[in-house]
Design an enzyme around this catalytic site. Structure first.
Site, PDB file in Angstrom:
ATOM      1  N   ASP A 117       0.822  -1.221   0.000  1.00 27.43           N
ATOM      2  CA  ASP A 117       0.000   0.000   0.000  1.00 27.43           C
ATOM      3  C   ASP A 117       0.855   1.270   0.000  1.00 27.43           C
ATOM      4  OD1 ASP A 117       1.044  -0.035   2.535  1.00 27.43           O
ATOM      5  OD2 ASP A 117      -0.849  -0.513   3.533  1.00 27.43           O
ATOM      6  N   ARG A 169      14.883   9.073   6.839  1.00 23.87           N
ATOM      7  CA  ARG A 169      16.113   8.419   7.279  1.00 23.87           C
ATOM      8  C   ARG A 169      17.314   8.874   6.464  1.00 23.87           C
ATOM      9  NH1 ARG A 169      15.045   2.163   5.408  1.00 23.87           N
ATOM     10  NH2 ARG A 169      15.372   2.512   3.193  1.00 23.87           N
ATOM     11  N   ASP A 244      18.451  -7.439  -0.988  1.00 22.73           N
ATOM     12  CA  ASP A 244      17.947  -6.071  -1.203  1.00 22.73           C
ATOM     13  C   ASP A 244      17.991  -5.257   0.088  1.00 22.73           C
ATOM     14  OD1 ASP A 244      15.858  -8.110  -0.708  1.00 22.73           O
ATOM     15  OD2 ASP A 244      14.581  -6.377  -0.404  1.00 22.73           O
ATOM     16  N   ASN A 245      18.385  -5.857   1.192  1.00 24.90           N
ATOM     17  CA  ASN A 245      18.446  -5.119   2.450  1.00 24.90           C
ATOM     18  C   ASN A 245      19.875  -4.880   2.940  1.00 24.90           C
ATOM     19  OD1 ASN A 245      15.695  -4.823   2.613  1.00 24.90           O
ATOM     20  ND2 ASN A 245      15.386  -6.636   3.864  1.00 24.90           N
ATOM     21  N   ASP A 254      17.319  -0.843   6.516  1.00 25.16           N
ATOM     22  CA  ASP A 254      16.009  -1.506   6.493  1.00 25.16           C
ATOM     23  C   ASP A 254      15.737  -2.320   7.759  1.00 25.16           C
ATOM     24  OD1 ASP A 254      15.634  -0.351   4.080  1.00 25.16           O
ATOM     25  OD2 ASP A 254      15.158  -2.187   2.996  1.00 25.16           O
TER      26      ASP A 254
HETATM   27  P1  AMP Z   1      11.591  -5.264   3.079  1.00 25.98           P
HETATM   28  O1  AMP Z   1      12.003  -6.692   3.060  1.00 25.98           O
HETATM   29  O2  AMP Z   1      10.677  -4.864   4.174  1.00 25.98           O
HETATM   30  O3  AMP Z   1      12.784  -4.375   3.023  1.00 25.98           O
HETATM   31  O4  AMP Z   1      10.723  -4.979   1.750  1.00 25.98           O
HETATM   32  C1  AMP Z   1      10.875  -5.705   0.557  1.00 25.98           C
HETATM   33  C2  AMP Z   1      10.242  -4.969  -0.591  1.00 25.98           C
HETATM   34  O5  AMP Z   1       8.849  -4.755  -0.358  1.00 25.98           O
HETATM   35  C3  AMP Z   1      10.823  -3.600  -0.885  1.00 25.98           C
HETATM   36  O6  AMP Z   1      10.857  -3.446  -2.277  1.00 25.98           O
HETATM   37  C4  AMP Z   1       9.838  -2.659  -0.231  1.00 25.98           C
HETATM   38  O7  AMP Z   1       9.833  -1.381  -0.843  1.00 25.98           O
HETATM   39  C5  AMP Z   1       8.520  -3.379  -0.463  1.00 25.98           C
HETATM   40  N1  AMP Z   1       7.508  -3.034   0.531  1.00 25.98           N
HETATM   41  C6  AMP Z   1       7.484  -3.371   1.845  1.00 25.98           C
HETATM   42  N2  AMP Z   1       6.379  -2.891   2.454  1.00 25.98           N
HETATM   43  C7  AMP Z   1       5.678  -2.220   1.493  1.00 25.98           C
HETATM   44  C8  AMP Z   1       4.441  -1.504   1.480  1.00 25.98           C
HETATM   45  N3  AMP Z   1       3.688  -1.373   2.576  1.00 25.98           N
HETATM   46  N4  AMP Z   1       4.047  -0.966   0.311  1.00 25.98           N
HETATM   47  C9  AMP Z   1       4.787  -1.092  -0.798  1.00 25.98           C
HETATM   48  N5  AMP Z   1       5.938  -1.764  -0.865  1.00 25.98           N
HETATM   49  C10 AMP Z   1       6.392  -2.320   0.268  1.00 25.98           C
HETATM   50 MG    MG Z   2      13.997  -3.572   2.231  1.00 30.23          MG
END
Ligand code: AMP
Ligand code: MG
Length: 486
Positions: A117, A169, A244-245, A254
């Site tokens: 979202d 951030r 990716d983190n 992240d």
């Molecule tokens: P993360 O593992 O939390 O770093 O997120 C993995 C991927 O999901 C990244 O590309 C984030 O931008 C995307 N993402 C996580 N939460 C959301 C959200 N609420 N809306 C859109 N993209 C999200």
């Molecule tokens: Mg991430």
């Protein structure tokens, strides 16, 4: 602020420019004025931080963009990812002319939002705000944050509805290992330009090396090893170490289902979404190694460029593999030296590491709190430590070896090491949780208190300390559950 938006000079295929979707009726969360000073925010900017974070009064030079990247999540190729709810609003020079990314998280949908979202909830924003601050003051390389705002008007659905929030951030870079994966998969022609950008902006010394790419690879590996050693030493578990983190400058990025370990359990998983236990505390060094291996594979196509300066592709592949061999010794070296400081033992003594390991085995067997046990050791509170042990013989054996090693060493400098490497305060999950629950009722006092406490984690702050800051919750109270939902 002094902007210098270098990422925006790269190929537009690597990002999507767009505006911030502001929060309705934003409320002030918290702001880090010391960091703002460091980043040369003017008085006017500091006074209007709520509107800056909400995107309604961004400085003219800001040029918000969502980055595209890819990655391996939980060991599997996940394809295109990208900033699904974040925008790099620009890059600014700090007081020391160091380039710093300014990134808003929770700003609405982007082309990379997939099923999400585009928003962030207050709970996860507070967790990220305090964790970056905590790691920074524990001297572990990390992103940090300038501040956050929140809104009750826009409620976000997670397991339940929660207030929305936006975090501003900072990081020395938001370029992730996964950026290289995206480029190779979808726009391989951009790889050379992108590698050149990374070299010029983050590893300029390497440009003069015989093979700039190999030199950069070595430094990325070394910085990552240093960061992971820092995590292990303070008991930090990131929780979701997907490619990716992790960024190319080896600073923590992240914060989601992370945790600071309380009772010493090497196979501890804070992230309740991690059913396989891939990202346990003890797996972090080997996962970092695996992530770096994925990344290095993405440098192979540079073999025939000047940046690699290689005889041939096979030789270049072999050279990259050789670079990775440095990871384990580098990590062990940083970890051993940090553990010696925590133990207050002379690093040049061969018995030092074994003694540290023996102490950790006691913490594990007796399920003692990692942070406060090291602090008791620092304060020579041996009786208190012993009283918490069932196997007092093992403790006595360890203590006598420990004291024998220390006997002939310079006590003052060892004591100083211990005081500077064994924090009194870490961010325990229940501390963050209390701050979140109060903030959700518009009481930011606990965020403020923790912010102050964690600014000086090595100093006793009796006037603001609470008993709960110093120990795990009693075992009859439920643990705070942390998952990927944020
Ligand atoms: P993360 O593992 O939390 O770093 O997120 C993995 C991927 O999901 C990244 O590309 C984030 O931008 C995307 N993402 C996580 N939460 C959301 C959200 N609420 N809306 C859109 N993209 C999200
Ligand atoms: Mg991430």
């Amino acid at each position: 602020m002094q902007f210098d938006n270098r990422y925006a000079t790269l190929s537009p295929k690597l990002f999507h420019k767009q505006a911030v979707e502001s929060l309705p009726k934003p409320k002030a969360g918290h702001f880090n004025h010391a960091l703002a000073e460091q980043l040369q925010w003017t008085e006017a900017e500091q006074a209007d931080w709520v509107n800056i974070i909400n995107g309604t009064n961004l400085p003219n030079e800001a040029d918000p963009l969502a980055m595209v990247y890819a990655g391996h999540q939980f060991g599997q190729w996940a394809g295109q990812l990208g900033d699904g709810r974040g925008l790099l609003i620009g890059q600014a020079l700090d007081q020391n002319q160091k380039l710093t990314d300014l990134h808003l998280k929770g700003i609405g949908l982007t082309p990379y939002s997939r099923m999400g979202d585009g928003r962030a909830v207050l709970r996860s924003v507070i967790r990220e705000y305090l964790a970056g601050h905590a790691l920074h003051h524990l001297h572990v390389p990390s992103s940090n944050a300038l501040g956050f705002i929140y809104s009750h008007e826009l409620q976000i659905r997670r397991e339940q509805f929660e207030p929305s929030a936006i975090l501003l951030r900072t990081s020395d870079s938001h370029i992730r290992l996964g950026h290289f994966e995206w480029i190779n998969q979808y726009q391989p022609d951009l790889l050379q330009e992108f590698a050149q950008h990374c070299l010029e902006n983050y590893y300029p010394d390497c440009l003069n090396a015989e093979s700039p790419i190999l030199a950069m690879a070595k430094q990325v590996i070394d910085r990552t090893a240093y960061m992971i050693a820092g995590w292990q030493l303070v008991g930090f578990a990131h929780g979701v170490m997907n490619t990716d983190n992790l960024n190319i400058t080896g600073s923590t990025l992240d914060f989601g289902p992370y945790g600071f370990m309380e009772r010493f359990r090497p196979n501890w998983i804070n992230n309740h979404s991690d059913n396989q236990g891939r990202y346990t505390y003890q797996n972090q060094p080997s996962i970092a190694h695996w992530n770096l291996w994925v990344w290095l594979n993405n440098l192979i196509p540079l073999a025939n460029t000047e940046l690699a300066n290689a005889q041939d592709k096979e030789q270049f592949k072999a050279d990259l593999a050789t670079c990775l061999e440095d990871f384990e010794p580098a990590f062990l070296n940083y970890y051993r030296s940090g553990l010696a400081k925590k133990m207050g033992l002379p690093q040049d003594d061969d018995r030092c590491f074994d003694c540290g390991m023996a102490f950790l085995r006691i913490l594990q067997a007796e399920q003692l709190d990692y942070t406060s046990s090291f602090r008791r050791l620092t304060d020579h509170a041996y009786t208190a430590l012993r009283d918490d042990c069932i196997d007092t013989r093992a403790f006595d054996d360890c203590l006598s070896i420990y004291q024998a090693i220390r006997k002939d060493a310079d006590q003052n400098s060892l004591q100083l090491n211990m005081q500077q490497h064994n924090p009194i305060y870490i961010l325990r999950n229940h501390m963050a949780q209390r701050a979140i629950e109060l903030a959700e009722k518009d009481d930011l006092s606990e965020v403020e208190r923790l912010f102050t406490l964690l600014s000086n984690p090595f100093e006793k702050q009796a006037e603001i300390e609470r008993a709960e800051d110093l120990a795990p919750l009693p075992s009859d109270q439920p643990e705070v559950m942390v998952s990927c939902s944020s």
